[in-house]
Scaffold this active site. Structure first.
Site, PDB file in Angstrom:
ATOM      1  N   GLU A   1      -6.970  20.301   0.667  1.00  0.00           N
ATOM      2  CA  GLU A   1      -7.982  19.245   0.680  1.00  0.00           C
ATOM      3  C   GLU A   1      -8.130  18.770   2.132  1.00  0.00           C
ATOM      4  O   GLU A   1      -7.155  18.292   2.722  1.00  0.00           O
ATOM      5  CB  GLU A   1      -7.547  18.064  -0.197  1.00  0.00           C
ATOM      6  CG  GLU A   1      -7.520  18.382  -1.687  1.00  0.00           C
ATOM      7  CD  GLU A   1      -6.981  17.240  -2.540  1.00  0.00           C
ATOM      8  OE1 GLU A   1      -7.491  17.034  -3.643  1.00  0.00           O
ATOM      9  OE2 GLU A   1      -6.027  16.548  -2.116  1.00  0.00           O
TER      10      GLU A   1
ATOM     11  N   ASN B   1      -4.282  14.617  -6.614  1.00  0.00           N
ATOM     12  CA  ASN B   1      -3.239  13.666  -7.012  1.00  0.00           C
ATOM     13  C   ASN B   1      -3.795  12.476  -7.791  1.00  0.00           C
ATOM     14  O   ASN B   1      -3.087  11.912  -8.631  1.00  0.00           O
ATOM     15  CB  ASN B   1      -2.436  13.207  -5.791  1.00  0.00           C
ATOM     16  CG  ASN B   1      -1.495  14.296  -5.326  1.00  0.00           C
ATOM     17  OD1 ASN B   1      -1.087  15.154  -6.114  1.00  0.00           O
ATOM     18  ND2 ASN B   1      -1.151  14.302  -4.052  1.00  0.00           N
TER      19      ASN B   1
ATOM     20  N   HIS C   1      -4.518  18.429   3.676  1.00  0.00           N
ATOM     21  CA  HIS C   1      -3.518  18.250   2.627  1.00  0.00           C
ATOM     22  C   HIS C   1      -3.230  19.568   1.919  1.00  0.00           C
ATOM     23  O   HIS C   1      -4.059  20.063   1.148  1.00  0.00           O
ATOM     24  CB  HIS C   1      -4.022  17.187   1.628  1.00  0.00           C
ATOM     25  CG  HIS C   1      -3.062  16.891   0.529  1.00  0.00           C
ATOM     26  ND1 HIS C   1      -3.444  16.685  -0.773  1.00  0.00           N
ATOM     27  CD2 HIS C   1      -1.708  16.780   0.536  1.00  0.00           C
ATOM     28  CE1 HIS C   1      -2.373  16.451  -1.520  1.00  0.00           C
ATOM     29  NE2 HIS C   1      -1.314  16.513  -0.741  1.00  0.00           N
TER      30      HIS C   1
ATOM     31  N   SER D   1      -0.260  12.672   1.006  1.00  0.00           N
ATOM     32  CA  SER D   1      -0.749  12.929  -0.350  1.00  0.00           C
ATOM     33  C   SER D   1      -1.704  11.848  -0.814  1.00  0.00           C
ATOM     34  O   SER D   1      -2.496  12.067  -1.723  1.00  0.00           O
ATOM     35  CB  SER D   1       0.434  12.967  -1.319  1.00  0.00           C
ATOM     36  OG  SER D   1       1.360  13.942  -0.935  1.00  0.00           O
TER      37      SER D   1
END
Ligand SMILES: NC(=O)c1ccc[n+]([C@@H]2O[C@H](COP(=O)([O-])OP(=O)(O)OC[C@H]3O[C@@H](n4cnc5c(N)ncnc54)[C@H](O)[C@@H]3O)[C@@H](O)[C@H]2O)c1
Length: 283
Positions: free
Chosen positions: A153, A191, A141, A120
Site C-alpha cells: 500500500e 488493516n 506499507h 501499519s
C-alpha cells in the site's frame, strides 16, 4: 519518476529484515541500520539463512544468493544513509519515536531523497511534518512476511508530491509487488478491514465460544484463509497488533477497534507471539 538505486532500511525487526531481503533481491543496494551492530548483523544472518534454504531447495542459484547478500550493508550509523535515494523506516509502531527518527533523517539524508514509513496505521502526515520536505514523505506499507506477500500500500499524505507517489509506486512494482495507492487514513485498506476480525476472534476466545485451535480451523476451512486469526496475530506480533488497534480506535472511535483485554494483558506479560516464542501458541 526519480531514479532509485540505493535504499536505506531503518529497523531490524521482522519487517526490517523482510524489506532488506525484498529490496536486495530486486537489485537495489540496501543499507540496513539498527541501533546496534549486532541487530544489523542479525538481519544479514536472517536473510542469509532464508536464501540458503532456497538454494538447498533448488529455487535459487548459489551465485544469485551471493550477489543478493553482497548488496546488503548492515550498519549501526544513521549517517551511513546520507546518499540513499529512498529510506524506509520500519521501527516500533510508536508515533513519537517515528517522528523523532524522521527529524533525524531530515538532517542526514540528501535533500531529494524520499523518506518513507512502513507504518501499519499511524498518520503519515505526522511524520511528513516532522521534516522540512513533507512533499518527499509517503507511506510504503509492505505485508508480513515481506518476501512472500504480493501487496504494497503506497500511502499518500496530504503533503506528498505526485512525483513522490509515482516513485514509490514504481519502487514497489520493481520489487515485484502489486502496488495500490491509498489516502492517509488509519489502517489504510487492509488493516482497517482486517483488525476488527482479528480483535473479534480474541473476543470469541475470551467468551469461550471455541478453543484457539477450533477458531483457527474454522476460518481456514470455512473461509479458505491460509491461516487462522490467532495464528496470524502471533505472526504479526501482539505488541504491534495492540498498537495498530489503538491507532484505529483513536481515529474512528469504533468499538470493533477497541483492543480486547486479553491481548493487552499478553503484551504486558511479554507474550508477543512468534518473536517472543509465546503468544496464543508456543513456538
Ligand atoms: N509485524 C507486521 O506484521 C507488520 C506488517 C507491516 C508493517 N508493520 C510495521 O512495521 C514496523 C515494524 O514492525 P515489526 O513487526 O518489524 O516490529 P519488531 O518489533 O519486529 O521490530 C521493531 C524494530 O524497532 C526497533 N526499535 C524499537 N524501539 C525503537 C526506538 N525507540 N528507536 C529506534 N528503533 C526502535 C527494534 O529494535 C526493532 O528493530 C511497525 O511500524 C509496524 O507497524 C508490521
Amino acid at each position: 519518476m526519480g531514479e532509485i538505486s540505493t535504499v536505506g532500511i531503518v529497523g531490524s525487526g521482522i519487517m526490517g529484515s523482510g524489506l532488506a531481503e525484498v529490496a536486495a533481491r530486486s537489485g537495489f543496494s540496501v543499507i540496513v541500520r539498527s541501533r546496534t551492530k549486532q541487530g544489523a548483523d542479525r538481519v544479514l544472518a536472517g536473510v542469509t539463512s532464508n536464501l540458503d534454504r532456497q538454494v538447498a531447495k533448488g529455487k535459487l542459484e548459489a551465485g544469485d544468493r551471493d550477489a543478493i547478500l553482497g548488496r546488503i550493508t548492515p550498519t549501526d550509523h544513521l549517517r551511513q544513509l546520507a546518499e540513499c535515494d529512498l529510506v524506509i523506516e520500519s521501527i516500533v509502531e510508536d508515533l513519537a519515536t517515528k517522528r523523532e527518527l524522521f527529524a533525524e533523517l531530515e538532517q542526514i539524508v540528501k535533500a531529494d531523497g524520499i523518506l518513507a514509513t512502513n507504518t501499519s496505521t499511524l498518520p503519515v502526515v505526522e511524520m511528513a511534518m516532522a521534516t522540512q520536505r513533507p512533499d518527499r514523505v509517503c507511506g510504503i506499507h509492505f505485508f508480513n512476511p515481506a518476501p512472500m506477500m504480493k501487496l504494497v500500500e503506497v500511502v499518500r499524505p496530504l503533503t506528498a508530491s505526485d512525483d513522490t507517489i509515482k516513485t514509490a509506486l514504481g519502487f514497489a512494482t520493481a520489487c515485484g509487488k502489486d502496488a495500490i495507492e491509498v489516502t492517509d487514513r488509519a489502517g489504510f485498506v487492509v488493516n482497517a478491514l482486517l483488525f476488527p476480525y482479528l480483535n473479534n476472534a480474541v473476543r470469541m476466545l475470551e467468551n469461550g465460544t471455541a478453543s484457539r485451535e477450533d477458531i483457527d480451523t474454522a476460518m481456514q476451512g470455512g473461509c479458505n484463509f491460509p491461516m487462522g486469526p490467532l495464528a496470524l496475530l502471533d505472526l504479526v506480533g501482539l505488541d504491534t497488533s495492540v498498537s495498530i488497534l489503538d491507532a484505529l480506535y483513536a481515529e474512528f472511535g469504533d468499538p470493533n477497534y477497541a483492543a480486547v483485554p486479553t491481548m493487552r494483558r499478553m503484551v504486558t506479560a511479554g507474550q508477543l507471539g512468534r518473536k517472543s516464542k509465546h503468544g496464543f501458541y508456543s513456538y
